[in-house]
Design an enzyme around this catalytic site. Structure first.
Site, PDB file in Angstrom:
ATOM      1  N   GLY A  63       0.784  -1.231   0.000  1.00 35.71           N
ATOM      2  CA  GLY A  63       0.000   0.000   0.000  1.00 35.71           C
ATOM      3  C   GLY A  63       0.811   1.273   0.000  1.00 35.71           C
ATOM      4  O   GLY A  63       0.407   2.255   0.605  1.00 35.71           O
ATOM      5  N   GLU A  77       4.561 -37.519   2.831  1.00 34.30           N
ATOM      6  CA  GLU A  77       3.991 -36.321   3.464  1.00 34.30           C
ATOM      7  C   GLU A  77       3.725 -36.557   4.943  1.00 34.30           C
ATOM      8  O   GLU A  77       3.915 -35.655   5.767  1.00 34.30           O
ATOM      9  CB  GLU A  77       2.708 -35.879   2.746  1.00 34.30           C
ATOM     10  CG  GLU A  77       2.883 -35.493   1.280  1.00 34.30           C
ATOM     11  CD  GLU A  77       3.981 -34.464   1.041  1.00 34.30           C
ATOM     12  OE1 GLU A  77       4.257 -33.638   1.916  1.00 34.30           O
ATOM     13  OE2 GLU A  77       4.599 -34.510  -0.050  1.00 34.30           O
TER      14      GLU A  77
HETATM   15 ZN    ZN Z   1       9.078 -33.848   0.630  1.00 32.39          ZN
END
Ligand code: ZN
Length: 549
Positions: free
Chosen positions: A143, A365
């Site tokens: 901004g 993961e």
């Molecule tokens: Zn990874």
């Protein structure tokens, strides 16, 4: 009284601006009156003849004046040296300080500037310093333009805005001419309105350290010189022109000449908003749409660490698009989280993968997720997903609790361990490893290298060895440093492996949840850890991370 003063000035300026129009109107009037008098004196036959010729004469005049006008305009106002008049026309902008969100500290500075501008004459009387140049430094999307407009509005001054890239031209001298025009216009506005604000965006485009190369360097130099000359020329006490420059680059790329006293000697640093700022910005944009009032805005703000106000606006917009697409009319937390992910990582695209591949990604993961949760001192897990996005096949979304500007040794080690966890989880659960470490290994390697070569964190060597030219480092020293780097990686690997072996059941559980749901949100992740009586690192009284390295 002041109004009268400015009104008479405005009339004066109008006459000065439009003297061609004023004199020609007068001349036309006088000539018309004279010809009417002459016409009345003619005999009836001649009068009729004159009248008959009149239409064709008028047509000829119009044609002739049109042709000469075209020639005149193209000669005088050709492409060169002309700036888009719409942009240069000083306009009254209407942005209040209350509209500028998330940058409270910069705003305070700006308010001070406005007070100095308003008290221009008072400041002069006491011999105080008059502001001529102001530099706004900060990342994009925070901004800067908005804040500059707010300064103009609050000080009640006209606002001229231009991007410095419009000054840079291939032809030498064009940029300088544009600068002269801009300041001429600013002076005129200041004369009529008691002051003016000139806003030059991307000032680094002309304000970089002056170079003496043949191509662009020359032009940049003359433009910058002209800008400095004009700013120095603003010494006239009546000319209350303030130049605001904005840049995304660090100030050391700027020519020291423009930072000298009397030029851009006042600086406003605009930082990305902190937690409170982000909350304010999110509230502001969410209030414009229909959202689920049970959304914990604080949590969303925490998730959005390092986001600029423009990013946050974008997130809310994207969330409303997602919401619309799902044919709902109330934005939920899930929409916001989805929007954030989409902006950061790209749109989901389901790839066809074999079950075996999918399983390996889920374990990978899950490995990252568990180590992050149990070991990482500063980062929170927000989301885990095995849906392909952009270049990645799966992702664990994590952010720091709050923005930090430094990292300590524990933090760096935890980062390395987290990076290695995907690879290890594959090894433990799938019996083999894959090439899905394309971003994990470089990160781990880079951090370990940094710790040893630059930060003196291996316990043996101190100093930043990268400052010494390669040739001057002995082979032996280089060897030692590389051995230490590898030692850190190996120790992290061993520790992470122990942790993942201990949490084998949890690893299975998360991999299965991911295979089932594809995405896990923070609440779901947290619930599963709680089910196994695991506490997020930092909340636990005995930190599991050893400090032997
Ligand atoms: Zn990874």
């Amino acid at each position: 009284m002041i109004i009268n003063k400015f009104t008479s000035k405005k009339i004066k300026m109008f006459v000065r601006d439009h003297w061609v129009a004023v004199t020609s109107t007068l001349a036309v009037l006088i000539l018309t009156i004279l010809s009417i008098i002459g016409f009345m004196g003619l005999e009836s036959f001649y009068r009729k003849m004159q009248l008959a010729q009149l239409p064709i004469q008028i047509m000829m005049w119009i044609l002739a004046s049109a042709i000469s006008a075209i020639i005149y305009v193209s000669l005088m106002f050709g492409r060169f040296g002309q700036i888009d008049t719409k942009k240069v026309k000083g306009s009254k902008v209407n942005v209040l300080f209350s509209d500028v969100l998330g940058v409270d500290e910069a705003k305070e500075e700006a308010i001070e500037v406005v007070n100095l501008l308003k008290d221009h004459s008072a400041v002069q009387k006491v011999g105080g310093k008059i502001i001529k140049g102001l530099l706004m430094i900060g990342p994009p999307g925070c901004g800067k333009t908005y804040l500059a407009k707010a300064i103009a509005t609050e000080a009640g001054l006209p606002f001229l805005s231009l991007s410095a890239s419009e000054f840079t031209e291939i032809f030498v001298g064009v940029g300088a001419r544009r600068v002269r025009k801009l300041f001429k216009q600013a002076r005129r506005l200041a004369y009529a309105h008691g002051g003016a604000i000139v806003f030059i965006d991307e000032i680094d485009a002309i304000g970089r350290t002056r170079t003496f190369s043949f191509m662009s360097g020359q032009e940049g130099n003359t433009t910058l010189n002209q800008l400095l000359v004009e700013m120095d020329g603003l010494q006239d006490e009546k000319e209350n022109v303030v130049v605001i420059g904005a840049t995304n680059s660090p100030e050391d790329v700027l020519d020291p000449a423009i930072l000298r006293p009397g030029r851009f000697d006042r600086k406003i640093y605009i930082e990305k908003p902190n937690l409170k700022g982000r909350e304010d910005v999110l509230k502001f944009y969410l209030n414009k749409v229909n959202y689920d009032k049970s959304i914990d805005i604080g949590k969303v703000a925490r998730q959005a660490v390092y986001k600029s106000p423009a990013d946050l606006e974008n997130i809310v917009k994207e969330a409303s698009i997602i919401c619309l697409r799902n044919k709902r009319d109330v934005i939920t937390h899930k929409d916001l989280s989805e929007a954030m992910e989409r902006i950061d990582l790209g749109i989901k695209h389901r790839k066809h993968m074999t079950p075996e591949e999918k399983r390996r990604i889920a374990y990978h993961e899950a490995g990252h997720l568990i180590v992050l949760y149990l070991l990482h001192p500063t980062d929170d897990v927000f989301k885990a997903s095995i849906i392909a996005r952009g270049g990645t096949l799966g992702v664990v979304h994590h952010q720091q609790h709050e923005e930090m500007f430094t990292s300590n040794k524990d933090h760096l080690l935890a980062d390395i361990q987290t990076s290695l966890a995907g690879h290890l989880a594959e090894k433990l659960k799938c019996g083999t490893t894959s090439d899905g470490v394309g971003s994990d290994f470089p990160k781990a390697m880079h951090l370990a290298h940094l710790m040893v070569w630059c930060l003196g964190m291996d316990g043996k060597h101190v100093g930043d060895f990268t400052v010494i030219p390669e040739g001057q480092l002995s082979e032996q020293l280089k060897n030692e440093l590389n051995i230490e780097t590898q030692r850190i990686l190996q120790e992290c690997l061993a520790k992470t492996e122990t942790l993942l072996r201990d949490e084998s059941i949890l690893l299975d559980r998360f991999a299965n949840e991911l295979l089932k749901k594809e995405e896990l949100e923070f609440d779901e992740i947290d619930a599963i850890f709680k089910e196994y009586h695991k506490v997020k690192f930092g909340a636990s009284p005995t930190p599991p991370l050893e400090k032997s390295l």
